[in-house]
Design a protein around this motif. Sequence first.
Motif, PDB file in Angstrom:
ATOM      1  N   ARG A   1       0.628   4.415  -3.283  1.00  0.00           N
ATOM      2  CA  ARG A   1       2.701   4.039  -3.599  1.00  0.00           C
ATOM      3  C   ARG A   1       3.449   3.620  -2.271  1.00  0.00           C
ATOM      4  NH1 ARG A   1       3.029  10.641  -5.783  1.00  0.00           N
ATOM      5  NH2 ARG A   1       3.385  10.317  -7.860  1.00  0.00           N
ATOM      6  N   GLU A   2       2.488   4.516  -0.959  1.00  0.00           N
ATOM      7  CA  GLU A   2       2.534   3.795  -0.331  1.00  0.00           C
ATOM      8  C   GLU A   2       2.843   2.083  -0.109  1.00  0.00           C
ATOM      9  OE1 GLU A   2       1.939   3.920   4.776  1.00  0.00           O
ATOM     10  OE2 GLU A   2       0.770   5.502   4.050  1.00  0.00           O
ATOM     11  N   ALA A   3       1.486   1.643  -0.406  1.00  0.00           N
ATOM     12  CA  ALA A   3       1.630  -0.074  -0.518  1.00  0.00           C
ATOM     13  C   ALA A   3       2.979  -0.513  -1.301  1.00  0.00           C
ATOM     14  CB  ALA A   3       0.011  -0.550  -0.647  1.00  0.00           C
ATOM     15  N   TRP A   4       2.486  -0.059  -2.253  1.00  0.00           N
ATOM     16  CA  TRP A   4       3.091  -0.618  -3.314  1.00  0.00           C
ATOM     17  C   TRP A   4       5.105  -0.504  -2.738  1.00  0.00           C
ATOM     18  CZ3 TRP A   4       3.558  -3.511  -7.166  1.00  0.00           C
ATOM     19  CH2 TRP A   4       4.856  -3.900  -7.966  1.00  0.00           C
ATOM     20  N   ALA A   5       5.910   0.560  -2.228  1.00  0.00           N
ATOM     21  CA  ALA A   5       6.722   1.063  -1.579  1.00  0.00           C
ATOM     22  C   ALA A   5       7.432  -0.472  -0.517  1.00  0.00           C
ATOM     23  CB  ALA A   5       6.807   2.220  -1.118  1.00  0.00           C
ATOM     24  N   LEU A   6       6.041  -0.653   0.345  1.00  0.00           N
ATOM     25  CA  LEU A   6       6.002  -1.246   1.851  1.00  0.00           C
ATOM     26  C   LEU A   6       6.175  -2.739   0.732  1.00  0.00           C
ATOM     27  CD1 LEU A   6       3.418  -0.138   3.794  1.00  0.00           C
ATOM     28  CD2 LEU A   6       6.104  -0.487   4.015  1.00  0.00           C
ATOM     29  N   TYR A   7       5.561  -2.919  -0.305  1.00  0.00           N
ATOM     30  CA  TYR A   7       5.640  -4.355  -0.756  1.00  0.00           C
ATOM     31  C   TYR A   7       6.975  -4.514  -1.368  1.00  0.00           C
ATOM     32  CZ  TYR A   7       3.132  -8.159  -3.545  1.00  0.00           C
ATOM     33  OH  TYR A   7       3.247  -9.517  -4.127  1.00  0.00           O
ATOM     34  N   CYS A   8       7.546  -3.537  -1.975  1.00  0.00           N
ATOM     35  CA  CYS A   8       8.814  -3.765  -2.515  1.00  0.00           C
ATOM     36  C   CYS A   8       9.820  -4.141  -1.754  1.00  0.00           C
ATOM     37  CB  CYS A   8       9.101  -2.405  -3.865  1.00  0.00           C
ATOM     38  SG  CYS A   8       8.318  -2.457  -5.353  1.00  0.00           S
ATOM     39  N   MET A   9       9.127  -3.290  -1.056  1.00  0.00           N
ATOM     40  CA  MET A   9      10.894  -3.534   0.366  1.00  0.00           C
ATOM     41  C   MET A   9      10.744  -5.067   0.742  1.00  0.00           C
ATOM     42  SD  MET A   9      10.807   0.436   2.228  1.00  0.00           S
ATOM     43  CE  MET A   9       9.876  -0.473   3.695  1.00  0.00           C
TER      44      MET A   9
ATOM     45  N   GLU B   1      -5.502  -2.448  -6.080  1.00  0.00           N
ATOM     46  CA  GLU B   1      -5.378  -1.394  -6.433  1.00  0.00           C
ATOM     47  C   GLU B   1      -3.371  -0.876  -7.234  1.00  0.00           C
ATOM     48  OE1 GLU B   1      -9.354  -0.045  -5.803  1.00  0.00           O
ATOM     49  OE2 GLU B   1      -8.035   0.999  -5.380  1.00  0.00           O
ATOM     50  N   SER B   2      -2.552  -1.746  -5.915  1.00  0.00           N
ATOM     51  CA  SER B   2      -2.133  -0.795  -6.430  1.00  0.00           C
ATOM     52  C   SER B   2      -0.965  -1.582  -6.684  1.00  0.00           C
ATOM     53  CB  SER B   2      -0.833   0.135  -5.034  1.00  0.00           C
ATOM     54  OG  SER B   2      -0.567  -1.621  -3.754  1.00  0.00           O
ATOM     55  N   LYS B   3      -0.735  -3.228  -7.042  1.00  0.00           N
ATOM     56  CA  LYS B   3      -0.181  -4.113  -7.500  1.00  0.00           C
ATOM     57  C   LYS B   3      -0.809  -3.732  -9.022  1.00  0.00           C
ATOM     58  CE  LYS B   3      -0.789  -7.285  -5.594  1.00  0.00           C
ATOM     59  NZ  LYS B   3      -1.628  -9.004  -5.018  1.00  0.00           N
ATOM     60  N   PHE B   4      -2.286  -3.705  -9.594  1.00  0.00           N
ATOM     61  CA  PHE B   4      -2.895  -3.585 -11.125  1.00  0.00           C
ATOM     62  C   PHE B   4      -1.868  -2.343 -11.648  1.00  0.00           C
ATOM     63  CE2 PHE B   4      -4.916  -1.848 -13.586  1.00  0.00           C
ATOM     64  CZ  PHE B   4      -5.419  -2.550 -14.737  1.00  0.00           C
ATOM     65  N   ILE B   5      -2.209  -0.428 -10.780  1.00  0.00           N
ATOM     66  CA  ILE B   5      -1.680   0.256 -11.091  1.00  0.00           C
ATOM     67  C   ILE B   5       0.188   0.550 -11.396  1.00  0.00           C
ATOM     68  CG2 ILE B   5      -0.617   2.714 -10.272  1.00  0.00           C
ATOM     69  CD1 ILE B   5      -4.001   2.907  -8.715  1.00  0.00           C
ATOM     70  N   HIS B   6       1.019  -0.400 -10.552  1.00  0.00           N
ATOM     71  CA  HIS B   6       2.691  -0.647 -10.455  1.00  0.00           C
ATOM     72  C   HIS B   6       3.214  -1.567 -11.281  1.00  0.00           C
ATOM     73  CE1 HIS B   6       2.059   2.206  -7.348  1.00  0.00           C
ATOM     74  NE2 HIS B   6       2.431   3.401  -8.215  1.00  0.00           N
ATOM     75  N   GLY B   7       2.245  -2.643 -11.390  1.00  0.00           N
ATOM     76  CA  GLY B   7       2.360  -3.939 -11.985  1.00  0.00           C
ATOM     77  C   GLY B   7       2.804  -4.853 -11.433  1.00  0.00           C
ATOM     78  N   ARG B   8       2.906  -5.962 -11.460  1.00  0.00           N
ATOM     79  CA  ARG B   8       3.472  -7.007 -10.632  1.00  0.00           C
ATOM     80  C   ARG B   8       4.762  -7.141 -10.004  1.00  0.00           C
ATOM     81  NH1 ARG B   8       2.564 -10.609 -15.281  1.00  0.00           N
ATOM     82  NH2 ARG B   8       4.272 -12.189 -14.553  1.00  0.00           N
ATOM     83  N   LEU B   9       4.882  -7.399  -9.113  1.00  0.00           N
ATOM     84  CA  LEU B   9       6.342  -7.171  -8.526  1.00  0.00           C
ATOM     85  C   LEU B   9       7.323  -8.080  -9.332  1.00  0.00           C
ATOM     86  CD1 LEU B   9       8.165  -5.545  -6.553  1.00  0.00           C
ATOM     87  CD2 LEU B   9       7.325  -7.254  -4.796  1.00  0.00           C
ATOM     88  N   ASP B  10       7.023  -9.287  -9.483  1.00  0.00           N
ATOM     89  CA  ASP B  10       7.844 -10.564 -10.430  1.00  0.00           C
ATOM     90  C   ASP B  10       8.283  -9.928 -11.694  1.00  0.00           C
ATOM     91  OD1 ASP B  10       5.592 -10.739 -11.495  1.00  0.00           O
ATOM     92  OD2 ASP B  10       5.688 -12.986 -11.124  1.00  0.00           O
ATOM     93  N   GLN B  11       7.714  -9.742 -12.302  1.00  0.00           N
ATOM     94  CA  GLN B  11       8.419  -8.640 -13.533  1.00  0.00           C
ATOM     95  C   GLN B  11       8.344  -7.753 -13.528  1.00  0.00           C
ATOM     96  OE1 GLN B  11       8.012  -9.983 -16.678  1.00  0.00           O
ATOM     97  NE2 GLN B  11       8.476  -8.646 -17.002  1.00  0.00           N
ATOM     98  N   VAL B  12       8.148  -6.320 -12.580  1.00  0.00           N
ATOM     99  CA  VAL B  12       8.848  -5.449 -12.314  1.00  0.00           C
ATOM    100  C   VAL B  12      10.338  -5.698 -11.450  1.00  0.00           C
ATOM    101  CG1 VAL B  12       9.508  -3.571 -10.543  1.00  0.00           C
ATOM    102  CG2 VAL B  12       7.182  -3.569 -12.152  1.00  0.00           C
ATOM    103  N   ASP B  13      10.656  -6.841 -10.859  1.00  0.00           N
ATOM    104  CA  ASP B  13      11.684  -7.218 -10.178  1.00  0.00           C
ATOM    105  C   ASP B  13      13.363  -8.063 -11.656  1.00  0.00           C
ATOM    106  OD1 ASP B  13      13.941  -7.675  -8.061  1.00  0.00           O
ATOM    107  OD2 ASP B  13      13.721  -9.617  -8.090  1.00  0.00           O
ATOM    108  N   LYS B  14      12.481  -8.870 -12.076  1.00  0.00           N
ATOM    109  CA  LYS B  14      13.268  -9.331 -13.191  1.00  0.00           C
ATOM    110  C   LYS B  14      13.657  -8.207 -14.269  1.00  0.00           C
ATOM    111  CE  LYS B  14      12.524 -12.683 -17.471  1.00  0.00           C
ATOM    112  NZ  LYS B  14      11.754 -13.578 -17.497  1.00  0.00           N
ATOM    113  N   ASP B  15      12.968  -7.354 -14.728  1.00  0.00           N
ATOM    114  CA  ASP B  15      13.055  -6.010 -15.453  1.00  0.00           C
ATOM    115  C   ASP B  15      14.109  -4.978 -14.418  1.00  0.00           C
ATOM    116  OD1 ASP B  15      11.519  -6.646 -17.826  1.00  0.00           O
ATOM    117  OD2 ASP B  15      10.383  -5.330 -16.709  1.00  0.00           O
ATOM    118  N   GLY B  16      14.499  -5.003 -13.549  1.00  0.00           N
ATOM    119  CA  GLY B  16      15.552  -4.449 -12.689  1.00  0.00           C
ATOM    120  C   GLY B  16      16.751  -5.090 -12.748  1.00  0.00           C
TER     121      GLY B  16
END
Length: 175
Positions: free
Chosen positions: A49-57, A85-100
């Motif tokens: 979660r921490e890795a994903w949050a930092l990446y999303c920021m 592994e966090s990118k795999f679990i939470h999804g690709r950021l470009d797709q998540v960003d697009k959906d958001g």
Amino acid sequence: MAKKLGIGKLKRVLKIDEDRLDIYLKYYGREVEWEQLTPTQQEMLERYREAWALYCMGRTEEMVRSQLMRKHDLQERQARYIFEESKFIHGRLDQVDKDGRRAASIAFYDLMSNLAMKDKQYETAVTARDKADKLAKLHETDETGLNPDDFIKAAKFIFVNNINVLKQQQQELDE
């Protein structure tokens, strides 16, 4: 389907056991509760979660790995594994960003439609509502299930009891 390809790639690149991430995917799929995770799994989930949050920021991959290494006293390789592994679990950021962004645009057009209705600008309200509906894909038909036309056409079956024909066909398929 995409998850299987993603885990296969992770397995090849990182040389990890594909079943190791299943518990985290089950947790996010609400098949497993937090209390059912072992303390080690809970700690790893927090790191993911921490890795994903930092990446999303907007932090770079190097910055994320560096912070994980400092905070959790990890080696660079371990931090890289956690990040991938966090990118795999939470999804690709470009797709998540697009959906958001799509969801934010839908909410914006809905707001504009409501404000236009309040000001009695009906054409503007309809236009904004139509744009929101197009983004939400409300005008597209859901084509799930079976098509009855596929079953109208009869299939042609040929029964052959000559074993030589079967062996010849098998050889052709093998080549």
